[in-house]
Design an enzyme around this catalytic site. Structure first.
Site, PDB file in Angstrom:
ATOM      1  N   HIS A  10       0.829  -1.211   0.000  1.00 15.89           N
ATOM      2  CA  HIS A  10       0.000   0.000   0.000  1.00 15.89           C
ATOM      3  C   HIS A  10       0.860   1.255   0.000  1.00 15.89           C
ATOM      4  O   HIS A  10       1.806   1.381   0.779  1.00 15.89           O
ATOM      5  CB  HIS A  10      -1.010   0.001   1.146  1.00 15.89           C
ATOM      6  CG  HIS A  10      -0.456   0.046   2.530  1.00 15.89           C
ATOM      7  ND1 HIS A  10      -0.131   1.230   3.161  1.00 15.89           N
ATOM      8  CD2 HIS A  10      -0.193  -0.944   3.435  1.00 15.89           C
ATOM      9  CE1 HIS A  10       0.307   0.970   4.395  1.00 15.89           C
ATOM     10  NE2 HIS A  10       0.288  -0.335   4.573  1.00 15.89           N
ATOM     11  N   ASP A  48       6.295   0.891   6.637  1.00 17.93           N
ATOM     12  CA  ASP A  48       4.870   0.606   6.477  1.00 17.93           C
ATOM     13  C   ASP A  48       4.223   1.683   5.618  1.00 17.93           C
ATOM     14  O   ASP A  48       3.698   2.650   6.144  1.00 17.93           O
ATOM     15  CB  ASP A  48       4.225   0.548   7.872  1.00 17.93           C
ATOM     16  CG  ASP A  48       2.753   0.204   7.840  1.00 17.93           C
ATOM     17  OD1 ASP A  48       2.304  -0.387   6.851  1.00 17.93           O
ATOM     18  OD2 ASP A  48       2.055   0.537   8.811  1.00 17.93           O
ATOM     19  N   GLU A  50      -4.958   2.080   2.596  1.00 17.50           N
ATOM     20  CA  GLU A  50      -5.014   0.895   3.451  1.00 17.50           C
ATOM     21  C   GLU A  50      -5.152   1.282   4.915  1.00 17.50           C
ATOM     22  O   GLU A  50      -5.861   0.629   5.681  1.00 17.50           O
ATOM     23  CB  GLU A  50      -3.753   0.043   3.258  1.00 17.50           C
ATOM     24  CG  GLU A  50      -3.791  -1.303   3.965  1.00 17.50           C
ATOM     25  CD  GLU A  50      -3.252  -1.282   5.398  1.00 17.50           C
ATOM     26  OE1 GLU A  50      -3.420  -2.282   6.110  1.00 17.50           O
ATOM     27  OE2 GLU A  50      -2.655  -0.247   5.800  1.00 17.50           O
ATOM     28  N   GLU A  51      -4.484   2.368   5.300  1.00 14.16           N
ATOM     29  CA  GLU A  51      -4.347   2.659   6.720  1.00 14.16           C
ATOM     30  C   GLU A  51      -5.646   3.073   7.395  1.00 14.16           C
ATOM     31  O   GLU A  51      -5.884   2.718   8.542  1.00 14.16           O
ATOM     32  CB  GLU A  51      -3.283   3.747   6.939  1.00 14.16           C
ATOM     33  CG  GLU A  51      -1.863   3.329   6.589  1.00 14.16           C
ATOM     34  CD  GLU A  51      -1.295   2.268   7.521  1.00 14.16           C
ATOM     35  OE1 GLU A  51      -2.036   1.743   8.373  1.00 14.16           O
ATOM     36  OE2 GLU A  51      -0.101   1.959   7.381  1.00 14.16           O
ATOM     37  N   ASP A  79       3.330  -6.365   3.450  1.00 17.16           N
ATOM     38  CA  ASP A  79       2.966  -5.264   4.343  1.00 17.16           C
ATOM     39  C   ASP A  79       3.362  -5.606   5.778  1.00 17.16           C
ATOM     40  O   ASP A  79       2.613  -5.388   6.709  1.00 17.16           O
ATOM     41  CB  ASP A  79       1.462  -4.970   4.249  1.00 17.16           C
ATOM     42  CG  ASP A  79       1.049  -3.762   5.073  1.00 17.16           C
ATOM     43  OD1 ASP A  79       1.929  -2.937   5.399  1.00 17.16           O
ATOM     44  OD2 ASP A  79      -0.145  -3.641   5.405  1.00 17.16           O
TER      45      ASP A  79
END
Length: 461
Positions: A276, A288, A322-323, A350
């Site tokens: 992501h 991340d 995504e987060e 991820d």
């Protein structure tokens, strides 16, 4: 006459499955061992991938959904992919949420005054303009809160829950505001979800529920959660002042990044590999998940450089949001729904790009046997283990539609030290370990995309 896939399955079963010491089935070794060694050697030859990753995070910084930084980073990635010679490069539009942190502060007001580090949790509401000052109730679990709910009314509830596993402990970050509000609290704080702290608060997503008052929700450090616990245990009745300007604005457009290495024989059949592109609004989002994005992208770029064009298409996807919403994952599923029966495998990275150990896999037993056989090609870099069960947040919608899924597994010793913090920066990563991740992804993606037959799906998948 048996197919190659059927032969691989039989040979893996007869050789005992996962064991790293087991020999490669001859069919696979003869067909792919030389090309796998070539991929591994080339992937480990230089630090260009790390330099690209460093440029991405140093130039654009954190890439939170709805921000100009994210969109500028996506523009750069798309142009770089075109320059790499990847095919069908595009940005698929996705509407994403826009949460803005604003200014925030936390202070201990009793028994003495002290500024405390704090990070609001994504989606939280703001405090009133004057902030909230209240006595604290520290609890170690939802059960303790329920048992002491009469004490929670009018207080700031602090969930001081030590880290066990991420899946277990993160419940307090996600659901803490709802539980505290039901007990009458005016705000809630959660001990950062980490096994190790150097006074670093960790942000992340949280939820509200309809019919339950929405109270401000933020994370404080492990050190301060323990301080408040000690004060309470002595009967010193600590008080805090919390100030947050957080707000949720209307959705805005973003994009999923998509690029391909088109298959030479069955281009309509697809192996997806990706991570992501968004991150939280702190640190650089290097671990991340910029590292995962660059690893997936570089794996496909490596195959292009080596002139390796598999039977099927390998599609690199860098999902947005995504987060704090998974909008990119859901939009990809919906946009390509008519193709999902031809998605042979989806691979996500991820978990940081630390030293790879193998992959988790979710799919039919027959497909698992094939993947375990293919993974033995990674024995030279000690990344050949395949765990049953794996995937990732962005490929989960595809997996629910029957697409087999894999998640890269790495040495996770330090991942949650830096996760969702200002400390998620490029210096935490190692160029050689990044190259190992690229090598593992490239070998798996290439061989699965090149097998004469697609991975067998579970019945109804």
């Amino acid at each position: 006459m048996r197919s190659v896939i059927a032969t691989l399955i039989t040979l893996v079963i007869l050789s005992g499955g996962i064991g790293q010491a087991q020999p490669l089935p001859d069919t696979l070794r003869l067909r792919y061992e030389a090309v796998a060694q070539r991929i591994l050697k080339t992937a480990l030859a230089d630090s260009s991938a790390f330099e690209r990753l460093a440029y991405l995070v140093d130039t654009f910084g954190p890439r939170f959904s709805g921000t100009p930084q994210l969109e500028r980073a996506i523009d750069w990635v798309l142009e770089a992919m075109r320059q790499d010679g990847l095919e069908n490069v595009r940005g698929d539009t996705v509407m994403v949420p826009r949460w803005v942190r604003g200014n925030e502060a936390l202070e201990l007001r009793h028994p003495y005054r002290k500024k405390l580090a704090v990070l609001g949790l994504g989606g939280s509401v703001a405090t009133p303009p004057e902030g909230i000052e209240a006595e604290v109730l520290v609890v170690r679990s939802f059960d303790e809160l329920e048992a002491r709910r009469d004490e929670a009314r009018g207080r700031i509830v602090v969930f001081n829950v030590p880290f066990t596993t991420y899946g277990e402990t993160v419940r307090y970050r996600v659901l803490g505001a709802v539980a505290a509000a039901r007990a009458g609290a005016v705000a809630s704080l959660v001990r950062s979800v980490t096994p190790h702290s150097l006074y670093t608060p960790h942000t992340g997503g949280m939820r509200y529920e309809d019919g339950v008052p929405r109270i401000p929700h933020a994370a404080l450090t492990v050190e301060d959660a323990e301080l408040l616990q000690r004060l309470q245990d002595r009967g010193q009745r600590p008080r805090l002042w919390l100030y947050m300007e957080a707000q949720t604005l209307p959705d805005v457009p973003s994009r999923n990044v998509v690029a391909e290495l088109v298959g030479r024989e069955r281009p309509e059949e697809i192996v997806v590999v990706g991570g992501h592109i968004d991150s939280w609004d702190v640190g650089q989002g290097a671990m991340d998940d910029a590292g995962g994005c660059v690893a997936a992208w570089e794996a496909v770029r490596l195959l292009k450089r080596l002139g390796l064009r598999p039977r099927r298409t390998i599609r690199v996807v860098l999902w947005t949001n995504e987060e704090n919403g998974l909008r990119g994952a859901l939009a990809y599923r919906d946009r390509y729904r008519d193709e999902l029966d031809r998605h042979v495998l989806a691979i996500e990275t991820d978990a940081g790009v630390f030293k790879p150990e193998g992959f988790g896999f979710t799919g039919s037993p027959e497909a698992l046997a094939v993947v375990r056989a293919v993974a033995r090609l990674l024995a030279p870099i000690e990344a050949d283990r395949i765990w049953e069960g794996g995937g990732g947040a962005d490929i989960a919608p595809l997996m629910r539609e029957g697409v087999p899924g894999m998640g890269l597994r790495v040495d996770g010793t330090h991942y949650f030290w830096y996760h969702h913090t200002d400390a998620d920066t490029i210096d935490k990563l190692d160029p050689h370990e990044l190259n190992l991740c690229i090598a593992a992804l490239a070998v798996i993606a290439y061989v699965i995309a090149d097998l004469p037959e697609p991975l067998p799906r579970a019945a109804g998948g």
